[in-house]
Design an enzyme around this catalytic site. Structure first.
Site, PDB file in Angstrom:
ATOM      1  CB  THR A 129      -0.984   0.069   1.195  1.00 33.25           C
ATOM      2  OG1 THR A 129      -1.625   1.358   1.171  1.00 33.25           O
ATOM      3  CG2 THR A 129      -0.289  -0.064   2.541  1.00 33.25           C
ATOM      4  CB  VAL A 130       0.933   4.267  -2.164  1.00 34.87           C
ATOM      5  CG1 VAL A 130       1.289   3.533  -3.451  1.00 34.87           C
ATOM      6  CG2 VAL A 130      -0.520   4.695  -2.166  1.00 34.87           C
ATOM      7  CG  ASP A 131      -2.806   5.010   1.681  1.00 34.69           C
ATOM      8  OD1 ASP A 131      -2.419   5.946   0.954  1.00 34.69           O
ATOM      9  OD2 ASP A 131      -3.955   4.543   1.634  1.00 34.69           O
ATOM     10  N   GLY A 163      -2.747   9.775   0.519  1.00 35.57           N
ATOM     11  CA  GLY A 163      -2.629   9.450   1.937  1.00 35.57           C
ATOM     12  C   GLY A 163      -3.911   9.842   2.623  1.00 35.57           C
ATOM     13  NE  ARG A 164      -8.883   6.870   0.464  1.00 37.30           N
ATOM     14  CZ  ARG A 164      -9.721   7.197  -0.510  1.00 37.30           C
ATOM     15  NH1 ARG A 164     -10.899   7.700  -0.236  1.00 37.30           N
ATOM     16  NH2 ARG A 164      -9.391   6.990  -1.751  1.00 37.30           N
ATOM     17  CD  GLU A 167      -6.003  11.031  -1.113  1.00 39.99           C
ATOM     18  OE1 GLU A 167      -6.661  11.206  -2.155  1.00 39.99           O
ATOM     19  OE2 GLU A 167      -5.569   9.912  -0.767  1.00 39.99           O
ATOM     20  CE1 TYR A 223      -5.873   6.410  -8.972  1.00 40.55           C
ATOM     21  CE2 TYR A 223      -6.453   6.077 -11.268  1.00 40.55           C
ATOM     22  CZ  TYR A 223      -6.767   5.953  -9.925  1.00 40.55           C
ATOM     23  OH  TYR A 223      -7.940   5.369  -9.554  1.00 40.55           O
ATOM     24  CD  GLN A 237       0.421  10.806  -5.087  1.00 34.87           C
ATOM     25  OE1 GLN A 237       0.925  11.021  -3.988  1.00 34.87           O
ATOM     26  NE2 GLN A 237      -0.623  11.504  -5.525  1.00 34.87           N
ATOM     27  NE  ARG A 238      -2.943   4.108  -7.852  1.00 36.76           N
ATOM     28  CZ  ARG A 238      -4.194   3.808  -7.547  1.00 36.76           C
ATOM     29  NH1 ARG A 238      -4.646   4.019  -6.326  1.00 36.76           N
ATOM     30  NH2 ARG A 238      -4.994   3.277  -8.450  1.00 36.76           N
TER      31      ARG A 238
END
Lengths: 422, 422
Positions: free
Chosen positions: A142-144, A191-192, A247, A297, A299-300
């Site tokens: 996960t990018v998060d 990064g929610r 975000e 998108y 970035q990921r």
């Protein structure tokens, strides 16, 4: 012992390096073909398992599987589709086991984040209940960067490298224009809930390359007056100011600053748009000329700028998943264990899924400066090794060459179909 | 013959490679120090000349000047400041000549786009009128690629490579999510009047890597019904659709779509936001889940992904400017001449400034497909060599290492100051 097949699926938002994990799983399974059968992949993730839409990865050449290591996105398709509780969604879990049984699947490799760790655990429990022999191993992605137990999450390091590089480059641009033009630049990043990616923006500057930066973390409620003051101070002192905003930035009432209205399949609000909001605020309150970018998108998906550390770890968690599964480790996740900061050293560890599922690892408060607008040296020590090293893809005619697999379907064996609903 | 000094300034929006042109000028002048004195740079462009705020580039090490080749942005500062007509702004032109005289400047190298080509010409004319001996050479630069005479503009190739790569990467991402999530992705790119950058987005796809793309050019008035139909057709056929939209997209009445657009949460007109506008339209009309990105400065600052062709040409136009100046060529621009498509070959040519100043080279209509939503093979043949080759910067600790010059001021020699106004 009869060789049994493996099932592999990608879940949730894809990354620049999730396919490296797929390559780790598939290449390792191929290397141990005496012990494990074919790797069947779910087309569009777990939905492929539910609908018995399986991809036979044995039809792919060794070269194409190796090319997954330099190809962003999910090569077999991913999905946003969450299985609920065992009792609530019992039919779905049973269906999964039916499909697994029909294709003699003894190993379940699920490549995803929090939600999929939970699904992986539940599939393992349902197999237990039904007396179906299954080894379930979760492969983190996960990018998060918000998975528990693992020191960091595959996919994050490359996003971190991308946002830090992009902000550094944009800062140089703004610095040269600020005398007569743009003075404030805003970059909105993903990064929610957790501010890991926002923190990574802070890596754009270092002692050798100071940049007047203001970071807006999802963990720190937005305070308009304090924020505009910080920006103003930097513009007056340095001539310009760069802002990295999550975000998921929230106001004091805990409401998302950029509530878009629409929600995704997991019921999360769909975000995007806090960047222009912050930029407009700067214009309105401070009258500075601004520019803003929303990487979204880009970035990921930016495999062209992937972190070598991230790539290596993404491959390793896939490889280790197969090795652990063959040793009989069930209901676990391969985790990255940091054994040393300087020099950076890491190894693969084993995390029980019960310790991972549905947990969220937030950015520690002491990674954020006291004023809430920057990162501390502790954050830097954590982030520094994760963005290290370059691993560019091959280029042809000026563009990265990414592989598209053949994705040949496995003939269905079940007479029944399954409605995944909406 | 007495050696005279040179003045160099950067103008308008900066690029990933404009500093390579600066390196070309400075390194060539240093190599020919028998014939030319110091290179003095304008701090923040032409404003530095007007205010006698000159930078002595001879104070910079050879290593730092060489590092300009891999450093984005304008190392001496740029500006958005346009000198008007010779009679209207006579005081400004006279002031420039005063400053040049005070510092024995015999060569004027101006690195910019259309406006600065015009300024360069006028400075040369004013020097003539005043009997001041000056050789003025314009060094081309603009990501917009809209300068006349030259086959292409330094700065453009790198943006082209960036947007094509970014769209390709995002398209892979969207393709893997489309079954259950995002089906439409919108990337807003620069290019206010000419669709060169929009066309470059089209390079994201090729025969080996087909992508369902819709391009929205500033040259083609936006037709909502036709656009949504095109998107819908692609989503239905391929499962997803990617859209590249120019910031300069106009409606049938010739009004910028971004200005005809929505208001933000504070009730302000949202500026520079045709990307989200188009994305919202897709949601409203087609109900597809969408994502959008606005690359903004990231695209023109992305030195990490610069085109080698672009870098080489950027250096060459700077180098040739000095060589031409020393031969006495006045009121000219160094231009890139394409001598062959396959294999791509180019050389430096000489363009009279009168042929360049204030002209805009638009994207030819036959570079755009008949339906207005794509690029033709003619466009591909033109664009292909410009994005070719990689020239990554050095990295340290995972991030590109960019140089910041010392930018030491030249002591002032004039008693008078000059108000550049607002």
């Amino acid at each position: 012992m009869a060789k049994r097949n493996a099932f592999y699926a990608q879940s949730g938002g894809v990354t620049a390096v999730i396919n490296a994990s797929a390559a780790g799983v598939i290449e390792t399974a191929r290397a141990r073909r005496a012990e494990i059968g074919r790797v069947l992949a779910g087309r569009n993730g777990i939905i492929g398992a539910l609908t018995e839409d399986l991809i036979d990865t044995s039809k792919e050449s060794a070269r194409d599987i190796a090319a997954l290591k330099h190809t962003p996105s999910g090569a077999f398709g991913s999905c946003r589709y969450k299985l609920k509780g065992l009792d609530e969604s019992r039919a779905q879990y049973e269906r999964l086991i039916d499909v697994f049984r029909a294709h003699d699947i003894g190993y379940f490799f699920y490549n995803g984040g929090n939600d999929s760790a939970d699904t992986c655990l539940k599939v393992s429990q349902m197999a237990d209940r039904l007396g179906y022999p299954l080894v379930a191993v979760h492969v983190p992605k996960t990018v998060d960067n918000d998975l528990a137990v693992t020191d960091n999450c595959p996919g994050f390091g490359s996003v971190a490298k991308y946002v830090a590089t992009s902000m550094r480059e944009a800062a140089f641009d703004v610095a040269s224009m600020a005398a007569t033009s743009t003075k404030v630049f805003v970059l909105e990043v993903m990064g929610r809930h957790a501010g890991w990616i926002t923190a990574a923006v802070g890596m754009a500057e270092d002692a050798a390359t100071p940049i007047p930066l203001v970071l807006l973390f999802p963990e720190i409620p937005f305070d308009e007056a304090r924020f505009t003051r910080e920006v103003d101070v930097r513009v007056k002192r340095f001539g310009y100011c760069c802002i990295g905003v999550s975000e998921g930035l929230q106001n004091a009432a805990g409401k998302l600053m950029a509530e878009a209205g629409s929600k995704d399949a997991f019921g999360h609000a769909q975000l995007g748009g806090v960047g222009p909001l912050i930029a407009n605020l700067v214009r309105e309150r401070l009258r500075y000329k601004y520019h803003w970018a929303v990487a979204d998108y880009l970035q990921r998906a930016a495999r062209h700028l992937a972190s070598k550390t991230d790539l290596d770890q993404s491959y390793a968690v896939g490889k280790a998943a197969v090795e652990l599964a063959l040793k009989g480790h069930n209901a676990v996740m391969t985790a990255i264990v940091r054994t040393s900061d300087k020099p950076y050293r890491w190894k693969i560890g084993i995390a029980p899924l019960a310790d991972v599922a549905n947990k969220e690892k937030m950015l520690p408060r002491d990674y954020i400066t006291a004023d809430g607008f920057g990162i501390t040296s502790k954050a830097r020590a954590y982030l520094a090794p994760l963005i290290k090293g370059e691993a560019p893809p091959p280029y042809r005619d000026g563009l990265p060459q990414y592989v598209r697999l053949k994705n040949v379907a496995v003939p269905k064996r079940l007479a029944t179909s399954f409605d995944i609903g909406k």
